[in-house]
Design an enzyme around this catalytic site. Structure first.
Site, mmCIF file in Angstrom:
data_model
loop_
_atom_site.group_PDB
_atom_site.id
_atom_site.type_symbol
_atom_site.label_atom_id
_atom_site.label_comp_id
_atom_site.label_asym_id
_atom_site.label_seq_id
_atom_site.Cartn_x
_atom_site.Cartn_y
_atom_site.Cartn_z
ATOM 1 N N GLU A 149 0.832 -1.204 0.000
ATOM 2 C CA GLU A 149 0.000 0.000 0.000
ATOM 3 C C GLU A 149 0.868 1.256 0.000
ATOM 4 O O GLU A 149 1.842 1.324 0.733
ATOM 5 C CB GLU A 149 -0.913 0.029 1.239
ATOM 6 C CG GLU A 149 -1.944 1.141 1.142
ATOM 7 C CD GLU A 149 -2.885 1.209 2.351
ATOM 8 O OE1 GLU A 149 -3.995 1.700 2.185
ATOM 9 O OE2 GLU A 149 -2.494 0.785 3.441
ATOM 10 N N MET A 290 0.489 -2.692 8.742
ATOM 11 C CA MET A 290 -0.241 -2.764 7.472
ATOM 12 C C MET A 290 -1.223 -3.923 7.511
ATOM 13 O O MET A 290 -0.862 -5.047 7.870
ATOM 14 C CB MET A 290 0.762 -2.957 6.321
ATOM 15 C CG MET A 290 0.115 -3.167 4.967
ATOM 16 S SD MET A 290 -0.883 -1.729 4.464
ATOM 17 C CE MET A 290 -2.125 -2.532 3.457
ATOM 18 N N GLU A 325 -5.691 -2.281 12.902
ATOM 19 C CA GLU A 325 -5.431 -3.154 11.748
ATOM 20 C C GLU A 325 -6.508 -4.225 11.595
ATOM 21 O O GLU A 325 -6.881 -4.599 10.479
ATOM 22 C CB GLU A 325 -4.052 -3.812 11.860
ATOM 23 C CG GLU A 325 -2.880 -2.839 11.934
ATOM 24 C CD GLU A 325 -2.879 -1.770 10.847
ATOM 25 O OE1 GLU A 325 -3.324 -2.047 9.712
ATOM 26 O OE2 GLU A 325 -2.443 -0.640 11.126
ATOM 27 N N HIS A 328 -9.639 -3.038 9.909
ATOM 28 C CA HIS A 328 -9.474 -2.993 8.450
ATOM 29 C C HIS A 328 -9.852 -4.312 7.772
ATOM 30 O O HIS A 328 -10.142 -4.329 6.583
ATOM 31 C CB HIS A 328 -8.008 -2.728 8.101
ATOM 32 C CG HIS A 328 -7.617 -1.282 8.064
ATOM 33 N ND1 HIS A 328 -8.317 -0.336 7.352
ATOM 34 C CD2 HIS A 328 -6.561 -0.630 8.623
ATOM 35 C CE1 HIS A 328 -7.708 0.845 7.479
ATOM 36 N NE2 HIS A 328 -6.643 0.684 8.252
ATOM 37 N N GLU A 347 -9.116 4.576 6.608
ATOM 38 C CA GLU A 347 -8.301 4.957 7.767
ATOM 39 C C GLU A 347 -9.113 5.656 8.849
ATOM 40 O O GLU A 347 -8.887 5.443 10.034
ATOM 41 C CB GLU A 347 -7.120 5.838 7.320
ATOM 42 C CG GLU A 347 -6.173 5.131 6.354
ATOM 43 C CD GLU A 347 -5.609 3.816 6.896
ATOM 44 O OE1 GLU A 347 -5.765 3.526 8.096
ATOM 45 O OE2 GLU A 347 -5.022 3.064 6.101
#
EC number: 3.4.11.-
Length: 883
Positions: A149, A290, A325, A328, A347
């Site tokens: 990303e 990530m 995380e 997400h 985000e």
């Protein structure tokens, strides 16, 4: 149904013309990626076979590659070879490789593109890259890891590297038999193969096919790894780390992950769709973490927690990162923004969700109180600059995308969601989120899709209200004018930190949720939806706008009303969030000239009886912002401000003490640590002497002499009031410690040493190879605490600019961060001119936004000091004992 780019954008009215997008003649459906890393020459060999749907008659296929050597390609369609040697061309600017062939593949057919290639196992922390670590025997170990990303999957394998072009992925990794191979999915099989590189026997590990996902979420790891596992969740959850790290330090994150996944399944109403969840600590990692689907990668310090060596703040950070995380995995991975201008959807939501879940898991941490002084202030601070950007920011190219991973996308994005969740009520808000996730699972969305689901769940017109907040830059300051007979006139204007808003910059009218607090409670029903309006307030003479600071605005009261609110705070009528937020507003309004700085200093002085950590955090932060603006002013005034801070915090610091025990709560630990550090660094002699004594014992080998909560403060005081001996001790500690948190503390403190020779040694560390590129910003932290360090940082940047650009390529995000660090602490006109002149003839692609924001920050300090220089000097003279 899966729409093409063009259909989706026409339907939603998005102007897509400016975006650099691939041609839409073919659509990727499945990739089989095979990679073999070479740890000797730092390359990797790869093959990718891409299954395509042909959407238009096609004689060419274009996709993304970056720093890949393409050796051969074959195009076939439904079992027939179309071309075994297509013409290959490359556009460096757009990072697109095009394969042209003579025989047309008709629309409606299936096609397959097979490409053989070699890539760089680089050291830039982007794409498929190498990471180094120290083994227990002192030798160097290597891992091959990935970070895709936003736009670096194209460094790892040729691909259609846009978030809306979701496909399924099958991954095969070829490696020595003793190495662990990881990817997003679980292993489907392992075979023995001959290595093309060495002819030795290796293993080929193939993973099960993934669900539909975007290229930026693909992940690979190859290396020696240890792991711990829990079966507390429906699917196996593991934490991995390389040798040399104590894998048991992953236990906190492991258990938290299992609980959090179960919690999110319940909250979001959808099962986690992958067969396992791995989290791995990577020794070289540019970001904090990530969210790769099923294989989340982390900086070591954000995943592994040694509770004996780390304080309460570190534990809270680890919990927040893990929960961010994992949020997400649904919000971002299962449902993904269709293009990077919707990054905030990913985000902002993950940030909100991490605070929401943290509050439920650890209610005693009171994270929503911290949120007001942390996330909200970060958003309001950046967004008060002319060079900020809207939450939904148009981005065209790869080098622009990296720059929007900032406080607007994360913090302002999450603040807008907090505002709407308060407005709709949390349960209704989450019902809307569930509908959104179910409706768009495995698909791509735009911001309007979320508003539509929230409107459906709440029956309220969410989009009209919210798009004003997401599509425009900035936020308002609401000025309160008391009219008598229990009426107030409220007026909104755009707030700029520089205090020079022009009429053309002040055209947006925000729907401002007033959140009126009175003795009867909070009235959430009223909104200021025009430039100015009058409202009734109760006649008991107590009211405050923006209760708990869930709204995104500043409030400007008259000095008399501010004094009354100070009294109300003492009388227990204001919540912790109200008290902290009120101080933050007052400080920001002084910066921009709405109020005098002396008025804020008086307000802070009245808070000496305050009892709460979060409020003190904001008090200390606001004095620090005055100190940083006055950094290059007359020494007597600077000393006076330091004395004021010392007088403010010392009594409280001594009252709470700096002994830590099991009985101390999470917040109390941080409170003691903050006051100890603040009092000591502002000159409390008793604390300085104590810190020196602790430091001496600690460096002599008594690791119990300094509690982890105050390690940074003790090191900072020793360096500020010491010399070469203390500096050498901290540097030696950095070199010998194997704990990332300890090493980071040492690096961050080194710059406190002001001796020119020691400043030079600190700066020399940046390129020494001793500090990892991921940590290059850390030694600069201490240098920004004194004028000598700030000047030295800038000089170093100008002398090392070429090497800096080479080490931190502009297309990646670290260079922009460093430019901000090197320049933004300046406060004077001549310093501003110097920075502008230096960059005048340089390409600023990839960091132009960071630079513009830095220059704006300097301008705001220049105008603040020019406006209030005399005001502050007079106040300091009158109010501090040492002046």
């Amino acid at each position: 149904m899966c729409r093409t780019h063009a259909q989706a954008d026409v339907a939603s009215g998005v102007n897509v013309a400016a975006r650099e997008l691939l041609p839409t003649n073919v659509i990727p459906r499945h990739y089989h990626v095979t990679l073999e890393p070479n740890f000797k020459d730092f390359t990797f060999d790869g093959t990718v076979v891409i299954d395509l749907d042909v959407a238009e008659d096609s004689k060419s296929i274009s996709l993304h590659t970056l720093e890949l050597d393409v050796h051969s390609a074959t195009v076939s369609s439904e079992g027939q070879t179309v071309s075994s040697s297509p013409k290959i061309s490359y556009n460096e600017t757009t990072q697109v490789t095009t394969f042209d062939f003579d025989n047309e593949v008709p629309k409606g057919k299936k096609a397959q593109l097979e490409i053989k290639f070699t890539g760089q196992l680089n050291d830039k922390m982007a794409g498929f890259y190498r990471s180094t670590y120290k083994k227990e025997d002192g030798s160097q170990g290597l891992l091959a890891v990935s970070q895709m990303e936003p736009t670096d999957a194209r460094r790892s394998f040729p691909c259609f590297d846009e978030p809306s072009l979701k496909a399924e992925f099958t991954v095969t990794l070829i490696a020595d038999k003793n190495l662990t191979c990881l990817s997003n999915m679980d292993v489907s099989g392992e075979t023995e193969v001959q290595s093309k590189q060495t002819n030795a026997a290796k293993k080929a590990v193939t993973f099960n096919k993934s669900p539909l996902m975007s290229t930026y979420l693909v992940a690979f790891v190859v290396g020696e790894l240890n792991y711990i596992e829990t079966n507390e969740f429906r699917v196996p959850v593991r934490v991995y780390a390389p040798p040399g790290q104590d894998i048991e330090h992953g236990r906190f994150s492991l258990n938290l992950a299992a609980k959090t996944l179960a919690f999110y399944e319940k909250v979001f109403g959808i099962e986690f769709p992958l067969p396992k969840m791995d989290q791995i600590a990577i020794p070289d990692f540019a970001q904090g973490a990530m969210e790769n689907w099923g294989l989340v990668t982390y900086r070591v310090v954000d995943l592994l927690l040694d509770e004996k060596a780390s304080g309460a703040a570190t534990k809270e950070r680890v919990a927040e990162v893990v929960q961010h995380e994992l949020a997400h995995q649904w919000f971002g991975n299962l449902v993904t923004m269709d293009w990077w201008d919707g990054l905030w959807l990913n985000e902002g939501f993950a940030t909100w969700a991490s605070w929401y879940s943290c509050n439920i898991f650890y209610p005693e941490w009171k994270v929503w109180e911290t949120y007001v002084v942390d996330n909200l202030q970060r958003a309001l601070s950046l967004d008060s600059l002319r060079s900020s950007h809207p939450i939904e920011v148009p981005v065209k190219r790869a080098d622009e995308i990296n720059q929007i991973f900032d406080a607007i996308s994360y913090s302002k994005g999450s603040c807008v969601l907090r505002m709407i969740s308060t407005y709709l009520g949390e349960d209704t808000f989450l019902e809307g989120v569930r509908r959104y996730l179910k409706k768009h699972a495995y698909g791509n969305t735009q911001t309007g899709d979320l508003w539509a689901s929230l409107a459906e769940a709440s029956g309220k017109g969410v989009e009209d209200v919210m798009q004003v907040w997401t599509k425009n830059i900035g936020y308002p300051v609401v000025t309160v004018e008391e009219k008598g007979d229990n009426t107030v006139k409220l007026k909104q204007n755009r707030f700029l930190r520089t205090g020079d808003t022009k009429p053309e910059e002040d055209k947006v009218i925000y729907p401002v949720f007033l959140g009126l607090r009175t003795k009867d409670g909070i009235d959430e029903s009223q909104t200021l939806s025009k430039r100015e309006d009058t409202f009734k307030v109760p006649n008991n003479d107590f009211f405050k706008l923006n209760a708990n600071h869930t709204g995104l605005y500043r409030t400007s009261y008259s000095p008399e009303r501010l004094a009354k609110l100070g009294e109300a705070a003492k009388n227990g009528l204001l919540s912790v969030e109200d008290r902290a937020g009120m101080i933050a507003d007052a400080g920001a309004l002084a910066t921009s000239g709405y109020q005098k700085t002396s008025g804020v200093l008086n307000l802070l002085k009245g808070f000496e009886t305050e009892t709460e950590f979060v409020v003190w955090n904001e008090i200390i932060g606001r004095v620090a912002s005055v100190q940083s603006a006055w950094m290059f002013e007359d020494k007597a005034v600077r000393d006076g401000l330091e004395a004021f801070l010392r007088e403010l915090v010392s009594a409280k610091a001594h009252q709470l003490g700096w002994e830590f025990s099991e009985k101390d709560g999470h917040i109390e630990q941080q409170f003691k640590a903050m006051l100890f550090g603040s009092a000591g660094l502002s000159g409390d002699q008793k604390i300085i002497d104590t810190a020196k004594e602790m430091f001496k014992k600690y460096m002599a080998g008594d690791r119990s002499a300094v509690h982890p909560n105050i390690r940074g403060s003790v090191f900072s005081m020793a360096l500020k009031h010491g010399g070469k001996e203390e500096y050498d001790a901290v540097l030696d500690f950095y070199r010998k410690s194997t704990n990332s948190d300890e090493r980071n503390t040492a690096l961050r403190c080194l710059g406190r040493a002001k001796d020119p020779e020691l400043i030079k040694r600190t700066l020399d560390l940046l390129f020494s190879g001793e500090v990892k590129d991921q940590d290059i910003y850390m030694p600069t932290a201490g240098l920004r605490s004194h004028p000598e360090g700030i000047e030295a940082l800038y000089e170093w940047m100008t002398q090392n600019w070429e090497k800096l650009v080479e080490k931190l390529p502009p297309a990646l995000s670290m260079l922009g961060t460093m430019v901000t660090i090197f320049t933004s602490s300046f406060t004077k006109k001549e310093q501003l001119a110097k920075v502008e002149q230096f960059f005048a003839d340089k390409s600023t692609n990839g960091f132009d936004q960071s630079l513009a924001q830095s220059l704006d920050a300097i301008r705001s300090k220049i105008s603040w000091v020019e406006r209030d220089r005399e005001d502050v000097a007079a106040w300091v003279k009158e109010n501090t004992k040492s002046s």
